[in-house]
Design an enzyme around this catalytic site. Structure first.
Site, PDB file in Angstrom:
ATOM      1  N   ALA A   1       0.814  -1.223   0.000  1.00 33.36           N
ATOM      2  CA  ALA A   1       0.000   0.000   0.000  1.00 33.36           C
ATOM      3  C   ALA A   1       0.847   1.271   0.000  1.00 33.36           C
ATOM      4  CB  ALA A   1      -0.969  -0.008   1.176  1.00 33.36           C
TER       5      ALA A   1
ATOM      6  N   HIS B   1       4.748   4.920  -4.655  1.00 30.99           N
ATOM      7  CA  HIS B   1       6.201   5.050  -4.827  1.00 30.99           C
ATOM      8  C   HIS B   1       6.551   6.248  -5.696  1.00 30.99           C
ATOM      9  CE1 HIS B   1       7.151   1.123  -3.122  1.00 30.99           C
ATOM     10  NE2 HIS B   1       6.168   0.602  -3.829  1.00 30.99           N
TER      11      HIS B   1
ATOM     12  N   VAL C   1     -11.782 -16.712 -17.595  1.00 30.07           N
ATOM     13  CA  VAL C   1     -11.549 -16.968 -19.017  1.00 30.07           C
ATOM     14  C   VAL C   1     -10.814 -18.294 -19.134  1.00 30.07           C
ATOM     15  CG1 VAL C   1     -10.370 -16.167 -21.086  1.00 30.07           C
ATOM     16  CG2 VAL C   1     -11.526 -14.521 -19.593  1.00 30.07           C
TER      17      VAL C   1
ATOM     18  N   LYS D   1      16.774  -7.950  -0.288  1.00 31.19           N
ATOM     19  CA  LYS D   1      16.002  -6.902   0.361  1.00 31.19           C
ATOM     20  C   LYS D   1      15.519  -7.368   1.722  1.00 31.19           C
ATOM     21  CE  LYS D   1      13.560  -3.550  -2.331  1.00 31.19           C
ATOM     22  NZ  LYS D   1      12.314  -3.159  -2.955  1.00 31.19           N
TER      23      LYS D   1
ATOM     24  N   CYS E   1     -10.509  -6.607  17.019  1.00 30.40           N
ATOM     25  CA  CYS E   1     -11.308  -7.722  17.543  1.00 30.40           C
ATOM     26  C   CYS E   1     -11.669  -8.710  16.445  1.00 30.40           C
ATOM     27  CB  CYS E   1     -12.558  -7.223  18.270  1.00 30.40           C
ATOM     28  SG  CYS E   1     -14.034  -7.067  17.237  1.00 30.40           S
TER      29      CYS E   1
ATOM     30  N   CYS F   1     -18.419  -7.222  16.631  1.00 28.20           N
ATOM     31  CA  CYS F   1     -19.303  -6.739  15.573  1.00 28.20           C
ATOM     32  C   CYS F   1     -19.590  -7.757  14.489  1.00 28.20           C
ATOM     33  CB  CYS F   1     -18.685  -5.497  14.927  1.00 28.20           C
ATOM     34  SG  CYS F   1     -17.230  -5.899  13.933  1.00 28.20           S
TER      35      CYS F   1
END
Lengths: 410, 476
Positions: free
Chosen positions: B59, B62, B185, B262, B449, B454
């Protein structure tokens, strides 16, 4: 425009602790006592526990019955219950909370705040159980709400991770929802529930208990297809199931406590409190399973009432106690509450937990190497996830200028 | 407006079929939708847009400061950064320009920083700054001990990948694109006037074809006779920490790339969480989006060094995404004029940033394959619901709640999602078909949670909202 209001006491959370505190305070004439509840109805966790085991010996109740009793008591005493209203955060100064509900945002200023925000079970993610992210993965809390409040379909074959009281309650809920319980799975060498309950599940309902076993992976795309389990001896197996319930492993819902800058206890992960529910922040009290995840509802309610008494003293002008001497535990003990010793606020007793089974345990209480108290717990084995208690009469011997008090098993 | 997920597909041929409704496919469809004369189909195998690589990434918007110069990727990332920054501001996609710090933990990494700064300059990032340890720790006081210095890249930003993909899809659908979900497809054949796609829902005809099939782009490319690249899914596992961890980190903390590979990053998210990851595992299974015990343990070990206090916080979510890595160092975007076909392959983790630039590029290539796009118009702007913490959420807006108290009625308490937002998402032009889809649109059940409080209530709203919407959906 954000509305601003003032009350005498603001209680956050209408579970057993919050309702009992509000009832006590309202009855004692503490002025305007308001309880905020973010859910649509008051009552807290018992409201979703459609089974017995609540109330007293003389008046046994189901969870919803107990929730009703506490709610009615608080209302009769004159406390105001505001449901569907969420306490979001603290305002920049003073004991002021920002809240929101269908009426819009507002700030509520109070002479005293009682945090009673309760606890939740760690979900699968927080337990770092690897695997896919399929549907059919529950905590007991979600399961009970789904079944008892909404009548939702759950699944056909379920595995329960855990073997403590709440795990057996989850198994009961699954059966009530028409699912077959494939097994209860616990890493520990035995169930941590009462023997009668454990035996009934095994013998009457034929639910196997896999001990020394952990759920190591969730399988299936879209819907859960099974869980991989590993036994302590290294063997692994796949239990085919479309539902898994992660039970127990409670953590306090401490967001508001932390946002308020309260000193936290590293063991309980709740706010650090003395025996009278004082937190580190003047005017802010805490009670219930926010302090010790988790004890039975009755314990939370008694504690709420006790906090109510301390709030009354505070409103009458009693000075806020010093931070006090911390009480900490050594492994394999996990936590202890309350966890501050102040001369003026001796608790009725402490509750604590062990991380592993302890046969014939003895607890030692020391300060700076000095033995304050030695207590044999027993008889038998102290199990993880079960309440252990320690009386508090040794508080008299604590040096208020000394170092931390340490509770250990050796 | 048409979104389908079952029933037969239209028999009249489309001008363009875009295969794959990830962030790239949706961006291409949106760009094409600016041409009112074109009939466009956006064809997706799964039950929602953005279900592949687009939903499980880091997310990050860049700057392209470390791109390899001269590559198509470098150009499209740089251009895409500008385009998406502007688009996000216009549509309400949450973006925070928090900046990145490439933190050097040893002498080798420290020595690499000036070179990276120079490279950034060549890529058009002239505002990078080398920081000594004092300045670094002043900026990031919770950083673990032992960091020697850092390169500050102020332009690196965080954004919401789900809202981005959904915004593209929403605009495309509103402008007349047909979005066909649950339409895998299976085969493609050339016909006299275009392509005949055999899908899980029957036959679909299109004169021009865009392959934005992500992890499956090479399979579709081979079906059209090309042996240009092979996708090797690279799995990235990530941990999302509790919102209470957010004050621990101010920037995107990037590893310095070295010969040893990396490392992992620690980054805030626009939702107010903290992200730790990703792993980089080359796999063969294109469905292997499971996390592993080893992967999570390795992340935690690395995270402990970067930001020790992070490990004391609760983990809110754990996920894994697959990046469409290939054997090539660049995107594989190729026009095949003879086939009226454009391949958009090898779009790696930078695809989110580059998406709008890729879309413009692909539209240009389509014209080269004989597509006459006709006149162009500006699309109706779209205002996306804000999921970001840096901007007012509905429950923080007295005006909104006064007009409609449903925005003050919170259902998901951890993420503070109101009933109004859930209702709106279910009634949206590209509605969620699963609870996961609802989560990506609203954050309901995405909090600490994970549904303990919820979950059942959100499911109830979802099921009731869906059954209310169902008859309409069937006719569409």
């Amino acid at each position: 425009m954000t509305a601003a209001r003032r009350v005498d006491v603001l209680v956050v959370g209408a579970g057993p602790a919050g309702l009992a505190a509000a009832a006590r305070l309202a009855l004692a004439g503490a002025g305007r006592v308001e309880v905020l509840e973010r859910e649509a109805r008051p009552g807290g966790v018992p409201r979703t526990c459609a089974h017995g085991g609540f109330g007293t010996w003389t008046r046994p109740l189901t969870g919803p019955g107990y929730a009703r009793l506490l709610t009615e008591a608080a209302e009769r005493a004159g406390a105001t219950l505001r449901t569907g209203v969420t306490a979001l955060d603290w305002a920049a100064a003073g004991p002021v909370l920002t809240v929101v509900g269908p009426g819009g945002p507002e700030t509520v200023e109070a002479r005293a705040v009682v945090l009673a925000t309760g606890a939740r079970e760690r979900p699968r993610t927080a337990r770092l159980v690897p695997g896919t992210r399929p549907a059919g993965v529950y905590t007991t809390g979600e399961l009970q709400r789904a079944v008892h409040l909404f009548g939702q379909h759950i699944g056909t074959r379920a595995v329960v991770a855990g073997a403590e009281e709440v795990s057996y309650a989850a198994a009961g809920t699954l059966r009530a929802a028409g699912a077959e319980v494939v097994a209860l799975v616990t890493e520990h060498p035995s169930a941590q529930a009462g023997p009668a309950r454990a035996q009934a599940a095994r013998l009457r309902h034929g639910i196997p208990l896999l001990t020394g076993t952990t759920v190591t992976e969730l399988l299936g795309h879209g819907r859960l297809s099974g869980v991989r389990v590993r036994h302590r001896d290294g063997r692994t197996a796949v239990l085919a199931c479309d539902t898994v319930v992660f039970t127990g492993d409670f953590v306090p819902d401490h967001e508001l406590a932390r946002r308020g800058g309260l000193a936290m206890d590293p063991g309980t992960r709740g706010p650090a409190v003395d025996g009278s529910a004082h937190t580190s922040r003047p005017g802010v009290f805490a009670a219930g399973n926010l302090l010790h995840a988790v004890e039975p509802a009755g314990t939370a309610a008694r504690e709420g009432a006790r906090a109510g008494r301390a709030v009354l003293d505070h409103l009458a002008g009693a000075p806020w106690p010093d931070p006090g001497v911390p009480v900490v535990v050594s492994e394999p003990l996990r936590w202890i509450a309350p966890n501050r010793v102040t001369p003026a606020a001796r608790p009725g007793g402490h509750v604590l937990r062990t991380g592993v089974p302890l046969p014939h345990p003895v607890l030692y209480v020391r300060q700076d190497g000095r033995l304050l108290h030695r207590r044999r717990l027993g008889p038998g084995t102290a199990h993880p996830n079960r309440t252990l208690t320690l009386p508090a009469h040794w508080h008299d011997r604590v040096d208020p200028e000394g170092g931390e008090v340490r509770v250990s098993t050796d | 407006m048409t979104v389908t997920a079952d029933g037969p597909l239209p028999s009249t041929p489309y001008d363009v079929a875009v295969v794959g409704a990830g962030v790239v496919g949706c961006a291409v469809a949106r760009e094409l939708a600016r041409h009112p004369r074109l009939r466009i189909a956006l064809v997706e195998a799964q039950d929602d847009v953005g279900q592949g690589t687009s939903k499980a990434n880091t997310a990050i918007l860049h700057t392209g400061f470390d791109a390899t110069r001269g590559t198509l990727e470098a150009r499209l990332v740089r251009e895409g950064y500008q385009r998406l920054s502007a688009y996000a501001a216009e549509t309400g996609i949450p973006v925070e320009r928090v900046g990145a710090l490439l933190v050097a933990w040893d002498e080798e990494q420290l020595a690499a920083l000036p070179g990276l700064a120079a490279k950034a300059g060549r890529n058009g990032c002239h505002d990078t700054v080398l920081l000594g340890p004092g300045e670094l720790y002043a900026r990031e006081p919770h950083l673990g001990p032992g960091a020697l210095g850092a390169l500050h890249v102020p332009g690196e930003s965080i954004l919401c990948p789900w809202t981005t993909t959904l915004a593209y899809a929403t605009q495309a659908v509103r402008a007349g694109t047909d979005l066909h979900l649950d339409t895998p497809v299976r085969a493609v054949e050339r016909t006299a006037d275009g392509h005949r796609l055999t899908t899980g829902r029957g036959i679909l005809h299109a004169r021009h074809l865009v392959n934005a099939a992500g992890l499956h782009a090479d399979t579709l490319d081979r079906a059209l006779g090309h042996e240009d690249f092979t996708v090797t899914p690279r799995r990235g596992q990530l941990l999302v920490y509790d919102k209470l961890a957010r004050p621990l980190v101010r920037h995107i903390l990037l590893p310095v790339p070295t010969a040893l590979g990396k490392g992992v990053l620690v980054a805030p998210t626009v939702y107010g969480n903290v992200l730790l990851g990703p792993t980089a595992e080359d796999l063969h299974d294109r469905r292997a989006t499971e996390t592993t015990a080893d992967g999570l343990a390795a992340l935690r070990d690395q995270g402990r060094r970067i930001l020790p206090a992070l490990l004391d916080e609760e983990v809110t979510a754990v996920y894994a995404g697959l990046r469409a890595a290939t054997e090539h160092e660049d995107y594989r975007i190729t026009a095949h004029p003879g086939q009226a076909y454009v391949t958009v392959g090898g779009i790696r983790s930078t695809g989110l940033t580059a998406s709008l630039a890729i879309a413009a590029h692909v539209t240009g290539l389509l014209a080269g394959t004989g597509l006459d796009p006709g006149p162009v118009r500006e699309l109706e702007p779209v205002a996306m619901p804000n999921l970001g913490e840096a901007f007012p959420r509905p429950h923080q807006r007295p005006d909104l709640i006064a007009a409609d108290p449903e925005y003050g009625t919170l259902v998901c308490h951890c993420e503070r999602v109101s009933r109004g937002e859930i209702r709106d998402a279910l009634a949206g032009p590209v509605p969620p078909r699963t609870l996961e889809g609802l989560r990506r649109r609203t954050r309901a059940r995405a909090g600490r949670c994970q549904g303990f409080y919820c979950g059942a209530a959100v499911r109830d709203l979802f099921e009731r909202g869906r059954s209310a919407a169902e008859p309409k959906g069937d006719r569409a």
